[in-house]
Design a protein around this motif. Structure first.
Motif, PDB file in Angstrom:
ATOM      1  N   THR A  71      19.748 -39.504  59.540  1.00 43.05           N
ATOM      2  CA  THR A  71      18.503 -40.071  60.050  1.00 43.05           C
ATOM      3  C   THR A  71      18.728 -41.455  60.658  1.00 43.05           C
ATOM      4  OG1 THR A  71      17.982 -40.973  57.862  1.00 43.05           O
ATOM      5  CG2 THR A  71      17.062 -38.811  58.398  1.00 43.05           C
ATOM      6  N   TYR A  72      17.778 -41.851  61.516  1.00 42.42           N
ATOM      7  CA  TYR A  72      17.836 -43.178  62.140  1.00 42.42           C
ATOM      8  C   TYR A  72      17.585 -44.289  61.126  1.00 42.42           C
ATOM      9  CZ  TYR A  72      17.662 -40.952  66.734  1.00 42.42           C
ATOM     10  OH  TYR A  72      17.945 -40.207  67.848  1.00 42.42           O
ATOM     11  N   GLU A  73      16.757 -43.994  60.140  1.00 46.13           N
ATOM     12  CA  GLU A  73      16.430 -44.991  59.117  1.00 46.13           C
ATOM     13  C   GLU A  73      16.422 -44.317  57.753  1.00 46.13           C
ATOM     14  OE1 GLU A  73      11.647 -45.160  59.629  1.00 46.13           O
ATOM     15  OE2 GLU A  73      12.841 -45.924  61.288  1.00 46.13           O
ATOM     16  N   PRO A  74      16.600 -45.095  56.689  1.00 50.88           N
ATOM     17  CA  PRO A  74      16.675 -44.497  55.349  1.00 50.88           C
ATOM     18  C   PRO A  74      15.386 -43.780  54.921  1.00 50.88           C
ATOM     19  CG  PRO A  74      17.433 -46.781  55.319  1.00 50.88           C
ATOM     20  CD  PRO A  74      16.818 -46.541  56.666  1.00 50.88           C
TER      21      PRO A  74
ATOM     22  N   HIS B 151      16.094 -44.268  50.405  1.00 45.06           N
ATOM     23  CA  HIS B 151      17.313 -45.092  50.370  1.00 45.06           C
ATOM     24  C   HIS B 151      18.560 -44.380  50.872  1.00 45.06           C
ATOM     25  CE1 HIS B 151      14.790 -47.805  48.113  1.00 45.06           C
ATOM     26  NE2 HIS B 151      14.589 -46.876  47.200  1.00 45.06           N
TER      27      HIS B 151
ATOM     28  N   LYS C 164      20.500 -42.089  54.250  1.00 47.10           N
ATOM     29  CA  LYS C 164      20.447 -41.760  55.678  1.00 47.10           C
ATOM     30  C   LYS C 164      21.184 -40.458  55.992  1.00 47.10           C
ATOM     31  CE  LYS C 164      20.665 -44.962  58.859  1.00 47.10           C
ATOM     32  NZ  LYS C 164      21.156 -46.073  59.691  1.00 47.10           N
TER      33      LYS C 164
ATOM     34  N   LYS D 108      12.730 -38.594  63.040  1.00 43.16           N
ATOM     35  CA  LYS D 108      13.654 -39.521  62.373  1.00 43.16           C
ATOM     36  C   LYS D 108      15.089 -39.000  62.362  1.00 43.16           C
ATOM     37  CE  LYS D 108      10.377 -42.331  60.802  1.00 43.16           C
ATOM     38  NZ  LYS D 108       9.732 -42.976  61.903  1.00 43.16           N
TER      39      LYS D 108
END
Length: 156
Positions: A105-108, A111, A113, A146
């Motif tokens: 993913t681009y962001e967690p 917590h 990715k 995401k």
């Protein structure tokens, strides 16, 4: 430049793959070392063979020669996406429900990715994975927008 070449190639190859009852998975134009490669990945239920790839390559090569969109010398490669096929489109996620996949993913999310798990559903642009965490399993939901990268994951 590369996006324009990819877009034009997709336009040229789509009718070819449809005529052959194949699916266009992906087109990429990359430089590796001093060489350029135009790669076209095609698939069908049960997988493609060398004959399928050859037909696409031959017909696409003729179209590319007519339009001549690429200034530099390049190699055209037409192949199967392989066992670790990339998942890019919504229809890919719908089709491969039940498969073991990898998602970055681009962001967690929680917590993390990176996720490996069984794709249990894809509904309302939400990817649902059953992932193992030590000795137990938990469900993780990942919004489609995401996803930086996803592919089928081979398990042994």
């Amino acid at each position: 430049m590369s996006k324009k070449i990819i877009s034009l190639t997709e336009e040229l190859v789509q009718p070819i793959v449809e005529d052959l009852n194949l699916e266009l998975v992906e087109v990429e134009f990359v430089k590796e070392g001093k060489n350029y490669f135009l790669r076209v990945y095609v698939d069908k239920e049960g997988g493609v063979d060398i004959e399928d790839c050859g037909k696409v390559s031959e017909q696409l090569s003729e179209k590319l020669d007519e339009v001549d969109p690429i200034e530099q010398a390049y190699f055209l490669e037409v192949s199967s996406p392989g066992v670790e096929r990339r998942l890019k489109k919504r229809s890919d996620f719908e089709r491969f429900v039940g498969s073991h996949i990898y998602v970055k993913t681009y962001e967690p999310i929680n917590h993390e990715k990176e996720f490996y798990g069984d794709l249990t559903s894809f509904e309302d642009d939400l990817i649902t994975l059953m992932v193992k965490e030590k000795t137990r399993e938990k469900e993780v939901q990942i919004p489609f927008d995401k996803v930086a990268k996803a592919n089928i994951a081979v398990t042994f």
